[in-house]
Design an enzyme around this catalytic site. Structure first.
Site, short mmCIF file in Angstrom:
data_model
loop_
_atom_site.label_atom_id
_atom_site.label_comp_id
_atom_site.label_asym_id
_atom_site.label_seq_id
_atom_site.Cartn_x
_atom_site.Cartn_y
_atom_site.Cartn_z
CG ASP A 281 -0.29 -0.39 2.51
OD1 ASP A 281 0.94 -0.25 2.63
OD2 ASP A 281 -0.99 -0.84 3.43
CG ASN B 62 -8.50 -0.80 11.69
OD1 ASN B 62 -7.59 -1.54 11.34
ND2 ASN B 62 -8.80 0.30 11.02
#
Ligand code: PGA
Length: 270
Positions: A83, A154
């Protein structure tokens, strides 16, 4: 290779629990070296999916040390990073281009045109085309031999963030431009100085190309990761915990965690 204190199995994945993060990073680096050497021996090249963040830094240090000692070459290695923030210049020290150059690419003999990171200078109208092309480059290279992953608090993998989506759709998510989740932005503030300065979007490898890797190594250290590790490996598969989607390819997944990150896992087999 350092040996784990114990090995657990949950939903078909192996979870190697190490006494501490440095031992886990040594074992992870040794696994990467094995993949490089067997890939180079068997098909003349190795294709790795690489991660950024604080977690893998000691792994890169070990790989660089082995290269400097003349024990490891990246001449036949191709890498694809997971990413990159969007938009960002590769010259920006907060970019993952800059991170990879600092941690690995600047210190080893990898060919520049085989060390891939998403280009976050592409105009937005062409971002979808760029990430689709990135997926095609991976496929044209014969796929990833090994994908290295960290995990966000998360449960994100890459920047595949938690979202309300049926599992079947989440498993098919391609590489794409995404909005960062509030927890991700909060955690990234350590690199950006303050949360409002965090670049709120990113290009990420999708769930589908991550799951296509021949093997997947997930690293998680510290008590702040304990709950999400447990939800990822023991909990139901859900797009709200993206790392739980790894349960769909269980035999290909190895977790390497320290005692602190394993503390909510119990000792049993699931
Ligand atoms: P960290 O990030 O290694 O900095 O904890 C992991 C991730 O967000 O994937």
């Amino acid at each position: 290779m350092p040996t784990p204190v114990r090995v657990l199995e949950w939903n078909g994945a192996s979870i190697w629990v190490f006494a501490d993060a440095p031992s886990a990073c040594c074992a992870a680096a040794d696994r990467i070296v094995q993949v490089i050497q067997s890939g180079v021996n068997n098909r003349g090249k190795a294709v790795l999916g690489l991660a950024t963040g604080a977690t893998p830094i000691p792994i890169y240090e070990r790989l660089v040390a082995q290269h400097r000692a003349g024990e490891l070459s990246f001449a036949d290695v191709t890498t694809y990073n997971l990413d990159e923030y969007y938009p960002i210049s590769p010259a920006d020290p907060r970019s993952y281009h800059a991170y990879m150059h600092r941690q690995l690419f600047g210190h080893v003999d990898i060919a520049p045109n085989r060390a891939h990171v998403f280009d976050s200078t592409v105009p937005e109208a062409f971002a979808a085309e760029h990430v689709a092309q990135y997926d095609r480059w991976i496929a044209a290279d014969g796929g990833l031999d090994l994908q290295v992953l960290g995990i966000g608090r998360n449960g994100h993998i890459g920047f595949n963030e938690p979202e309300e989506l049926p599992v079947e759709e989440a498993l098919r998510l391609p590489s794409r431009l995404v909005d960062l989740h509030p927890v991700t932005r909060a955690d990234a503030s350590r690199d950006f100085g303050a949360e409002p300065q965090v670049i709120p979007r990113a290009l990420t490898l999708g769930v589908a190309p991550i799951l296509s890797a021949c093997s997947i190594l997930v690293l998680a250290f510290g008590t702040q990761k304990a709950e999400i590790v447990a939800r990822s490996v023991r909990g139901p598969m859900t797009a709200l915990v993206p790392a739980s989607l790894l349960q769909s390819v269980p035999r290909r997944v190895t977790w390497m965690v320290d005692e602190a990150a394993a503390q909510a896992l119990g000792t049993g087999r699931g």
